[in-house]
Design a protein around this motif. Structure first.
Motif, PDB file in Angstrom:
ATOM      1  N   ARG A   1      38.580  55.081  57.701  1.00  0.00           N
ATOM      2  CA  ARG A   1      37.536  55.931  57.130  1.00  0.00           C
ATOM      3  C   ARG A   1      36.719  55.165  56.098  1.00  0.00           C
ATOM      4  NH1 ARG A   1      39.699  61.679  55.710  1.00  0.00           N
ATOM      5  NH2 ARG A   1      37.662  62.177  56.499  1.00  0.00           N
ATOM      6  N   THR A   2      35.671  55.815  55.649  1.00  0.00           N
ATOM      7  CA  THR A   2      34.853  55.244  54.581  1.00  0.00           C
ATOM      8  C   THR A   2      35.723  55.132  53.338  1.00  0.00           C
ATOM      9  OG1 THR A   2      32.919  56.357  55.512  1.00  0.00           O
ATOM     10  CG2 THR A   2      32.743  55.552  53.248  1.00  0.00           C
TER      11      THR A   2
ATOM     12  N   LEU B   1      25.300  45.841  53.276  1.00  0.00           N
ATOM     13  CA  LEU B   1      26.108  45.861  52.059  1.00  0.00           C
ATOM     14  C   LEU B   1      27.406  46.652  52.284  1.00  0.00           C
ATOM     15  CD1 LEU B   1      26.039  45.159  48.952  1.00  0.00           C
ATOM     16  CD2 LEU B   1      25.035  47.412  48.639  1.00  0.00           C
ATOM     17  N   LEU B   2      27.279  47.824  52.881  1.00  0.00           N
ATOM     18  CA  LEU B   2      28.447  48.677  53.121  1.00  0.00           C
ATOM     19  C   LEU B   2      29.399  48.055  54.143  1.00  0.00           C
ATOM     20  CD1 LEU B   2      26.608  52.102  53.172  1.00  0.00           C
ATOM     21  CD2 LEU B   2      28.195  51.318  51.408  1.00  0.00           C
ATOM     22  N   ASN B   3      28.850  47.464  55.181  1.00  0.00           N
ATOM     23  CA  ASN B   3      29.687  46.847  56.212  1.00  0.00           C
ATOM     24  C   ASN B   3      30.364  45.571  55.718  1.00  0.00           C
ATOM     25  OD1 ASN B   3      29.196  48.870  58.065  1.00  0.00           O
ATOM     26  ND2 ASN B   3      27.516  47.783  59.056  1.00  0.00           N
TER      27      ASN B   3
ATOM     28  N   THR C   1      37.102  46.844  52.682  1.00  0.00           N
ATOM     29  CA  THR C   1      38.081  47.892  52.400  1.00  0.00           C
ATOM     30  C   THR C   1      37.887  49.129  53.269  1.00  0.00           C
ATOM     31  OG1 THR C   1      36.761  48.946  50.664  1.00  0.00           O
ATOM     32  CG2 THR C   1      38.259  47.169  49.987  1.00  0.00           C
ATOM     33  N   GLY C   2      36.761  49.183  53.973  1.00  0.00           N
ATOM     34  CA  GLY C   2      36.473  50.383  54.759  1.00  0.00           C
ATOM     35  C   GLY C   2      36.018  50.070  56.159  1.00  0.00           C
ATOM     36  N   VAL C   3      35.369  51.017  56.730  1.00  0.00           N
ATOM     37  CA  VAL C   3      34.945  50.988  58.119  1.00  0.00           C
ATOM     38  C   VAL C   3      33.563  50.356  58.266  1.00  0.00           C
ATOM     39  CG1 VAL C   3      33.984  53.314  57.981  1.00  0.00           C
ATOM     40  CG2 VAL C   3      34.777  52.469  60.167  1.00  0.00           C
ATOM     41  N   THR C   4      33.267  49.835  59.462  1.00  0.00           N
ATOM     42  CA  THR C   4      31.942  49.307  59.786  1.00  0.00           C
ATOM     43  C   THR C   4      31.217  50.357  60.615  1.00  0.00           C
ATOM     44  OG1 THR C   4      32.788  47.055  59.809  1.00  0.00           O
ATOM     45  CG2 THR C   4      30.734  47.436  60.970  1.00  0.00           C
TER      46      THR C   4
ATOM     47  N   VAL D   1      26.937  59.712  56.756  1.00  0.00           N
ATOM     48  CA  VAL D   1      27.884  59.707  55.640  1.00  0.00           C
ATOM     49  C   VAL D   1      27.186  60.182  54.370  1.00  0.00           C
ATOM     50  CG1 VAL D   1      29.253  58.209  54.111  1.00  0.00           C
ATOM     51  CG2 VAL D   1      29.415  57.935  56.589  1.00  0.00           C
ATOM     52  N   TRP D   2      25.979  59.667  54.116  1.00  0.00           N
ATOM     53  CA  TRP D   2      25.212  60.070  52.927  1.00  0.00           C
ATOM     54  C   TRP D   2      24.851  61.553  52.994  1.00  0.00           C
ATOM     55  CZ3 TRP D   2      24.455  59.623  48.132  1.00  0.00           C
ATOM     56  CH2 TRP D   2      23.289  60.053  47.501  1.00  0.00           C
TER      57      TRP D   2
END
Length: 124
Positions: free
Chosen positions: A2-3, A44-46, A50-53, A62-63
């Motif tokens: 998960r995120t 940046l998020l990917n 620590t989380g998902v791509t 998600v936002w």
């Protein structure tokens, strides 16, 4: 997977810096700028291991979900505070992250227009 909490932090940090990307800026290049910013945010998020791509559309979701869930929670808290009493106290609290999301979207999105002046006849 998960995120992650870290990804949520990055997402909110980015939105605080650049504004709510779900509302593109006006102007002749507003949509283009918004598309570039979403691409930058996606990278940046990917990059956070620590989380998902996810692809950009999934990060948009998600936002959107984070905003909607925060608004609903804030509205429940507001309604409980505006009630007449008699029931148990509202134990729901917004997390720091949720408070930051609400500051980006605005509290009016969750609570509505709180104070509207009354219009009436003056008695004199």
């Amino acid at each position: 997977m998960r995120t992650s909490t870290s990804q949520f932090q990055l997402l909110v940090d980015y939105m605080e810096k650049h504004g709510d990307l779900s509302k593109p800026s006006d102007g002749p290049h507003g949509k283009e700028l918004n598309t570039r910013r979403w691409a930058e945010l996606t990278q940046l998020l990917n990059a956070d291991a620590t989380g998902v791509t996810k692809n950009t559309d999934k990060w948009r979701k998600v936002w959107s979900d984070l905003k909607n869930n925060t608004k609903k929670k804030a509205a429940r808290i507001f309604r409980a505070g505006a009630g007449t009493g008699g029931g148990p106290a509202c134990k729901i609290k917004l997390s720091d992250l949720e408070q930051r999301v609400l500051s980006i979207t605005g509290t009016r999105a969750a609570t509505g227009i709180v104070e509207i002046p009354e219009v009436g006849l003056e008695v004199g």
